[in-house]
Scaffold this active site. Structure first.
Site, PDB file in Angstrom:
ATOM      1  N   LYS A   1       0.903  -1.080   0.119  1.00 26.65           N
ATOM      2  CA  LYS A   1      -0.152   0.083   0.037  1.00 26.65           C
ATOM      3  C   LYS A   1       0.930   1.208  -0.051  1.00 26.65           C
ATOM      4  CE  LYS A   1      -3.757  -2.101   2.292  1.00 26.65           C
ATOM      5  NZ  LYS A   1      -5.131  -1.837   3.402  1.00 26.65           N
TER       6      LYS A   1
ATOM      7  N   TYR B   1     -12.519  -1.237  -3.573  1.00 23.96           N
ATOM      8  CA  TYR B   1     -12.932  -1.466  -2.117  1.00 23.96           C
ATOM      9  C   TYR B   1     -14.526  -1.388  -2.081  1.00 23.96           C
ATOM     10  CZ  TYR B   1      -8.255  -1.789  -0.031  1.00 23.96           C
ATOM     11  OH  TYR B   1      -7.144  -2.106   0.377  1.00 23.96           O
TER      12      TYR B   1
ATOM     13  N   ARG C   1       2.445  -6.744   9.027  1.00 24.95           N
ATOM     14  CA  ARG C   1       1.765  -5.255   9.619  1.00 24.95           C
ATOM     15  C   ARG C   1       2.363  -5.028  10.873  1.00 24.95           C
ATOM     16  NH1 ARG C   1      -4.228  -6.566   7.523  1.00 24.95           N
ATOM     17  NH2 ARG C   1      -4.243  -5.509   5.640  1.00 24.95           N
TER      18      ARG C   1
ATOM     19  N   ASN D   1      -1.980   0.268   6.653  1.00 23.82           N
ATOM     20  CA  ASN D   1      -1.578  -0.906   7.243  1.00 23.82           C
ATOM     21  C   ASN D   1      -0.606  -1.822   6.288  1.00 23.82           C
ATOM     22  OD1 ASN D   1      -3.379  -1.673   5.529  1.00 23.82           O
ATOM     23  ND2 ASN D   1      -4.869  -2.796   7.426  1.00 23.82           N
TER      24      ASN D   1
ATOM     25  N   HIS E   1      -2.113  -5.143   1.417  1.00 21.46           N
ATOM     26  CA  HIS E   1      -3.500  -5.880   1.156  1.00 21.46           C
ATOM     27  C   HIS E   1      -3.315  -7.410   1.053  1.00 21.46           C
ATOM     28  CE1 HIS E   1      -7.531  -6.582  -0.443  1.00 21.46           C
ATOM     29  NE2 HIS E   1      -6.998  -7.238  -1.336  1.00 21.46           N
TER      30      HIS E   1
ATOM     31  N   GLU F   1      -9.841 -10.124  -7.594  1.00 20.75           N
ATOM     32  CA  GLU F   1      -8.915  -9.224  -7.696  1.00 20.75           C
ATOM     33  C   GLU F   1      -7.858  -9.333  -8.622  1.00 20.75           C
ATOM     34  OE1 GLU F   1     -10.180  -8.378  -2.961  1.00 20.75           O
ATOM     35  OE2 GLU F   1      -7.970  -9.050  -3.362  1.00 20.75           O
TER      36      GLU F   1
END
Ligand code: DAT
Ligand code: MG
Length: 138
Positions: free
Chosen positions: A9, A49, A102, A112, A115, A126
């Protein structure tokens, strides 16, 4: 063998953890089927999302995910979805077990670091959101 979809991310890219996270992917025995570096538009983040659209953090999540570039990858391994979920740890880094990605690299519940798909079915959806067939190694 099964597949999962993962992202590094924006927060983890900004904090220069791309190399360490890709290293971890390899050490955990995943085969990389597809890998790309891109900057999501706000519209793409909202689409990706959309299952969370009713949740209070949705707008902030989509804004954060489109704030700066990410790394997206399709991975293969036995038990890929569950294994990656174990490697990344709980959504809230305060609850993540030691040495999970994480716990090591996340800033907060929202930022965080990574994904991971939550089911085999969503993994395939996805992967197809981010990769065309010819972009995936057979
Ligand atoms: P996960 O990413 O562990 O699958 P999720 O699917 O429930 O978690 O939520 C998707 C993302 O939304 C999560 O990675 C970070 C953000 N998020 C979830 N719960 C949040 C909260 N209570 N406050 C802020 N952001 C949150
Ligand atoms: Mg999730």
């Amino acid at each position: 063998m099964s597949q999962t979809f993962i992202m590094i991310k924006p927060d983890a890219v900004r904090n220069k953890h791309v190399g360490e996270i890709i290293n971890r992917i390899e050490k955990e025995g995943f085969k990389i089927l597809g890998l790309k570096y891109l900057h999501l538009s706000l519209e793409d983040a909202k689409q990706f999302y959309k299952v969370h659209s009713a949740r209070p953090f949705y707008d902030e999540l989509c804004k954060d995910m489109s704030a700066s570039p990410i790394v997206a990858a399709a991975l293969e391994r036995e038990n890929a979805v569950l294994h990656w979920r174990d490697v990344i740890g709980a959504t809230d880094p305060k609850e993540a077990k030691p040495n999970t990605i994480r716990a090591l690299y996340a800033e907060s519940k929202g930022a965080n670091a990574v994904h991971g798909s939550d089911s085999d079915e969503n993994a395939l959806l996805e992967i197809s959101f981010f990769f065309k067939g010819y972009e995936l190694v057979k």
